[in-house]
Design an enzyme around this catalytic site. Structure first.
Site, PDB file in Angstrom:
ATOM      1  N   SER A 158       0.850  -1.191   0.000  1.00  0.00           N
ATOM      2  CA  SER A 158       0.000   0.000   0.000  1.00  0.00           C
ATOM      3  C   SER A 158       0.884   1.238   0.000  1.00  0.00           C
ATOM      4  O   SER A 158       2.018   1.206   0.502  1.00  0.00           O
ATOM      5  CB  SER A 158      -0.901   0.017   1.236  1.00  0.00           C
ATOM      6  OG  SER A 158      -1.557   1.267   1.370  1.00  0.00           O
ATOM      7  N   TYR A 171      -2.628  -0.539  10.265  1.00  0.00           N
ATOM      8  CA  TYR A 171      -2.603  -0.898   8.837  1.00  0.00           C
ATOM      9  C   TYR A 171      -1.309  -0.401   8.198  1.00  0.00           C
ATOM     10  O   TYR A 171      -0.653  -1.139   7.447  1.00  0.00           O
ATOM     11  CB  TYR A 171      -3.823  -0.290   8.145  1.00  0.00           C
ATOM     12  CG  TYR A 171      -3.923  -0.616   6.681  1.00  0.00           C
ATOM     13  CD1 TYR A 171      -4.472  -1.822   6.257  1.00  0.00           C
ATOM     14  CD2 TYR A 171      -3.476   0.281   5.706  1.00  0.00           C
ATOM     15  CE1 TYR A 171      -4.571  -2.132   4.911  1.00  0.00           C
ATOM     16  CE2 TYR A 171      -3.570  -0.018   4.362  1.00  0.00           C
ATOM     17  CZ  TYR A 171      -4.112  -1.225   3.965  1.00  0.00           C
ATOM     18  OH  TYR A 171      -4.200  -1.528   2.630  1.00  0.00           O
TER      19      TYR A 171
END
Length: 280
Positions: A158, A171
């Protein structure tokens, strides 16, 4: 033989999380460029649907319902893929996402979660989903790559691996772990002709996100006439230099390149497909 310079004709790929979202886009792109694909997903119905679409494209496909946080289920899935296709050439680790607290903490109106508010269970489950799954899948597949003397691995990371967002603290940390795991594994496997790279998406309009914005449109009279893509872009545009959202297929095309022979000397890299959000 395909005229596509990134042709992967005859290769067998595994895509975890391939039944939906980014994983589904990656499956379609791999199949479009010649690969046969094993679609592994926690949801057997969506995996079967995507596998049927691949077969309709003229490629072989096989759907497997599996929880890739469980090493026993992974071992069974990998053996089933070997039994079905006779080989594995490509592994794409797409499973991942955010995790909600089972019992969210109540906070005063207008306040935001801080580091000390992070629930230990959320921390553990987020690492399990985003990092442990990739470790377990690689551990199960790499012996086959070593035996055949070749293989391609693409982990999905990501942009948040390098762009800190305190509201997505856990995350972000897990996706940073994915990027470093990629470089470490690439270093170990390079002498064995095995490439390991990472694709890091930016703001991707997946079906799940589209449904979320559809609900927001229904509950907001001022949003009448807007599409989910419009609403998402309104939020994301200030942070995207190219001023457009990314698609699952964008991630799929990047993946196809990295597993093609044209990328044979690329390993240990994180490719940010994010419209320019991460530069340098």
């Amino acid at each position: 033989m395909s005229d596509n310079p990134f042709s992967i004709d005859g290769k067998v790929a595994i895509v975890t999380g391939g039944g939906q979202g980014i994983g589904e886009g990656i499956v379609r792109c791999l199949a479009d460029d010649g690969a046969d694909v094993a679609v592994v997903d926690l949801n057997g119905d969506t995996a079967a649907k995507v596998a049927d679409e691949v077969k309709a494209m003229g490629r072989r496909s096989h759907a497997i319902q599996s929880d890739v946080t469980d090493s026993e289920q992974i071992d069974q899935a990998v053996q089933e893929i070997i039994d079905t296709f006779g080989q594995i050439d490509i592994l794409v680790n797409d499973v991942g996402g955010g995790v909600r607290a089972k019992r969210p903490q109540a906070r005063p109106p207008g306040t935001r979660q801080t580091f000390v508010d992070i629930d230990e269970d959320v921390w553990d489950r987020t690492f399990e989903l985003n990092a442990k799954t990739q470790f377990l899948m690689c551990r199960a597949v790499v012996p086959h790559f070593l035996k055949q003397g070749s293989g391609k691995i693409v982990n999905i990371g990501s942009r948040l691996a390098v762009i800190p967002d305190p509201q997505l603290f856990t995350y972000c940390v897990t996706k940073a772990a994915v990027v470093h795991f990629t470089s470490l594994l690439a270093t170990e496997l390079a002498p064995h002709n095995i490439n390991v790279n990472c694709v890091c998406p930016g703001d991707v309009l997946t079906p799940n996100i589209a449904r979320m914005f559809e609900r927001a449109i229904q509950n907001n009279p001022e949003a009448e006439g807007k599409t989910p893509a419009d609403m998402f872009l309104d939020i994301a545009k200030p942070r995207i230099p190219m001023q457009r959202l990314q698609t699952p297929e964008d991630m799929g095309k990047a993946t196809v390149f990295l597993v093609s022979e044209d990328a044979r000397n690329i390993t240990g890299q994180a490719l940010y497909v994010d419209g320019g959000q991460v530069m340098g």
